[in-house]
Design a protein around this motif. Structure first.
Motif, mmCIF file in Angstrom:
data_model
loop_
_atom_site.group_PDB
_atom_site.id
_atom_site.type_symbol
_atom_site.label_atom_id
_atom_site.label_comp_id
_atom_site.label_asym_id
_atom_site.label_seq_id
_atom_site.Cartn_x
_atom_site.Cartn_y
_atom_site.Cartn_z
ATOM 1 N N PHE A 67 -7.008 -14.544 0.313
ATOM 2 C CA PHE A 67 -5.855 -14.057 -0.434
ATOM 3 C C PHE A 67 -6.334 -13.671 -1.820
ATOM 4 O O PHE A 67 -6.957 -14.477 -2.518
ATOM 5 N N CYS A 126 -2.798 -9.175 -2.001
ATOM 6 C CA CYS A 126 -3.061 -8.749 -0.628
ATOM 7 C C CYS A 126 -3.714 -9.874 0.166
ATOM 8 O O CYS A 126 -4.515 -10.642 -0.364
ATOM 9 N N ARG A 127 -3.379 -9.954 1.440
ATOM 10 C CA ARG A 127 -3.998 -10.904 2.361
ATOM 11 C C ARG A 127 -5.036 -10.161 3.202
ATOM 12 O O ARG A 127 -4.763 -9.083 3.723
ATOM 13 N N VAL A 180 -7.555 -10.649 6.492
ATOM 14 C CA VAL A 180 -7.942 -11.470 7.637
ATOM 15 C C VAL A 180 -8.930 -10.661 8.469
ATOM 16 O O VAL A 180 -8.617 -9.551 8.907
ATOM 17 N N VAL A 199 -1.418 -6.150 3.668
ATOM 18 C CA VAL A 199 -2.302 -6.950 4.530
ATOM 19 C C VAL A 199 -3.437 -6.073 5.043
ATOM 20 O O VAL A 199 -3.217 -4.924 5.430
ATOM 21 N N TYR A 215 -10.853 -18.665 -2.401
ATOM 22 C CA TYR A 215 -9.629 -17.911 -2.130
ATOM 23 C C TYR A 215 -9.184 -17.911 -0.669
ATOM 24 O O TYR A 215 -8.362 -17.089 -0.289
ATOM 25 N N GLY A 216 -9.688 -18.812 0.149
ATOM 26 C CA GLY A 216 -9.247 -18.784 1.533
ATOM 27 C C GLY A 216 -9.886 -19.837 2.394
ATOM 28 O O GLY A 216 -10.230 -20.929 1.926
ATOM 29 N N TYR A 258 -12.252 -7.115 0.088
ATOM 30 C CA TYR A 258 -11.710 -7.945 -0.986
ATOM 31 C C TYR A 258 -11.771 -7.202 -2.321
ATOM 32 O O TYR A 258 -10.840 -7.283 -3.127
ATOM 33 N N SER A 283 -10.146 -15.734 6.363
ATOM 34 C CA SER A 283 -8.839 -15.423 5.791
ATOM 35 C C SER A 283 -8.916 -15.591 4.272
ATOM 36 O O SER A 283 -9.302 -16.658 3.780
ATOM 37 N N ILE A 298 1.268 -14.429 9.174
ATOM 38 C CA ILE A 298 1.433 -13.257 8.315
ATOM 39 C C ILE A 298 2.747 -12.562 8.646
ATOM 40 O O ILE A 298 3.063 -12.342 9.816
#
Length: 505
Positions: A173, A117-118, A120, A92, A146-147, A110, A171, A25
């Motif tokens: 996205f 946006c990421r 984690v 993030v 999505y991850g 989410y 994780s 990241i």
């Protein structure tokens, strides 16, 4: 410190674990959000690696007092009360949520995260390996689409607060939509603060709002100089802890010092809300629109808040209303289908079947948080962020049917202070004020009737069959699908659908 260590959810994240979480990241120059910040380990890591701003939330009062002394912005205490507009400029989300509800924290992250946006997050590995609950199933779908997820092992075994729990990592996205609501290039970038006197009566209130904003920002520096002088004068003799300056208060009434840029941005966001309220623009303001405006204010501070630019913003919002509402309808359609296999005619194949429809009756999971003191005779509903998502659906359906949002979602009620007061038809007030029994159908508004269950689910039914059909037809047209027919709508349901009352009509 002993009080903090008694907090069963307090497990500070070791730096080596944060480093692994952030290994791919780009943090430098980015806005980072930590929803369960604790004493600030992730915050410190982000600042150390060049984050431009760190936003945090923390529900524990003692831990918030620690965070107040650090270089961050506390945007709330309870993460589940944080809305999409609060983090609209976030790049993030790095998080180590309480493991007793880790899946709910990740799902909420989410849902409110801006596009692009990421996210984690750490979690109990059991959360992603044993998907036996509705929320865990939803999380698994998000990960698949999505991850990714992985097992980290017992990486907290030698931490400050040790545990041998097997730790997992998720994780995600959040992809960008094809159509983004952008404002760049529309506004006058000059710093001219003279207001336009165009004689349009409906903008007299806007002039007043802009004037107040401009004068307050102008006065900030001079006021802060006076505050600094007072602080210097009293510091040798002060034993009471007096402090002069600019502060902002969070939802737990903690006071946090702010600088001029933060004051300018936050006041402008509030000023926009005041403008929209004065012009009665609720029907245009979806969560996405508010988030986009807040993001614009955060990222484009050089754009002055003038009457001319306010008019241009309103023109953009009104002029792009059809695109905004189409996006809302598609998002509602996809979300309803993803919540339960019983919500659409395609069942599990809803993502690959282009000839399917949302059922007239559908289930939404965890729309509300119920009072823990049950079994009880009546529902005790505390609607959270989902109430806003449902409100967007209502605005989309109003656009689709030509109905006025205010007429659909507000009603006249007698009040002890005035003869009649306009009140919102919120699910919270509807169920609490009327003491609706568990499992009892009640008409919420012109579009839906609803019934609530103790397990936290809410059943919805389109009141008008024509509205239901028009909703499916509009989404099919937007997606470029074969349009559903009335013959298709007569498809029989499964035994489970019949048992749950979820047949298509």
């Amino acid at each position: 410190m002993s009080t903090i260590l008694n907090n069963k959810d307090y497990y500070p994240t070791p730096e080596e674990v944060i480093s692994y979480m952030a290994q791919d990241i780009e943090i430098n120059g980015k806005v980072i959000y930590d929803p369960s910040a604790g004493s600030g380990n992730i915050l410190s890591y982000a600042l150390k690696h060049g984050a431009s701003q760190v936003l945090v939330s923390e529900i524990d009062q003692d831990l918030r007092q620690i965070l107040l002394k650090k270089d961050c912005r506390i945007i709330g205490s309870n993460f589940f009360n944080v809305r999409a507009e609060d983090i609209s400029h976030c790049d993030v989300i790095l998080m180590n949520p309480p493991f007793q509800a880790d899946e709910r924290h990740i799902l909420h992250a989410y849902e409110i995260a801006p596009e692009g946006c990421r996210i984690v997050s750490l979690c109990n590995h059991n959360t992603i390996s044993n998907t036996y609950t509705t929320n865990r199933e939803k999380l698994k779908k998000l990960i698949d689409n999505y991850g990714y997820s992985e097992e980290l092992g017992d990486v907290f075994s030698n931490a400050l607060r040790a545990t041998n729990c097997r730790i997992g990592l998720v994780s995600l996205f959040k992809p960008r939509s094809k159509e983004e609501f952008e404002f760049d290039g529309y506004f006058d970038l000059t710093e001219e603060e003279e207001l336009q006197e165009n004689g349009i009566m409906q903008f007299s209130e806007i002039r007043n709002i802009v004037n107040r904003y401009v004068e307050a920002v102008k006065m900030f520096n001079s006021v802060m100089e006076v505050n600094k002088t007072i602080d210097n004068l009293i510091s040798p003799i002060d034993s009471r802890g007096f402090h002069f300056g600019a502060f902002v208060m969070n939802d737990r009434r903690d006071m946090q010092r702010i600088d001029r840029d933060t004051f300018k941005k936050e006041l402008q966001k509030s000023a926009w809300q005041t403008v929209f309220s004065k012009l009665d623009m609720r029907k245009y303001l979806t969560r996405g629109v508010i988030s986009d405006i807040n993001k614009f204010v955060e990222k484009q501070l050089h754009v002055p808040f003038t009457v001319g630019n306010v008019k241009k913003m309103i023109e953009i919002i009104v002029g792009t209303r059809e695109n905004i509402m189409n996006k809302v309808l598609v998002e509602a359609f996809d979300r309803i289908c993803s919540l339960s296999h019983d919500n659409s005619t395609a069942g599990e194949g809803w993502k690959t079947n282009s000839n399917y429809k949302v059922n007239r009756r559908f289930i939404d999971t965890y729309v509300c948080e119920f009072d823990s003191r049950w079994p009880a005779e009546y529902t005790k509903i505390r609607c959270g962020h989902r109430d806003e998502a449902l409100d967007d659906v209502i605005k989309g359906l109003c656009f689709l049917t030509g109905k006025q949002y205010e007429d659909v979602m507000y009603e006249d009620k007698k009040d002890q202070w005035v003869n009649v007061r306009r009140t919102p038809k919120s699910l919270y007030y509807y169920f609490n004020d009327n003491k609706i029994e568990w499992g009892q159908w009640v008409q919420w508004n012109d579009f839906f009737r609803v019934r609530g269950y103790k397990k936290g689910t809410m059943h919805f039914e389109f009141v008008d069959e024509k509205v239901w059909e028009e909703f499916n037809l509009r989404v099919a047209k937007i997606k470029g699908w074969q349009l559903p027919t009335k013959t298709d709508n007569k498809k029989k349901g499964t035994e489970r659908q019949r048992a749950e009352g979820l047949l298509i009509y």
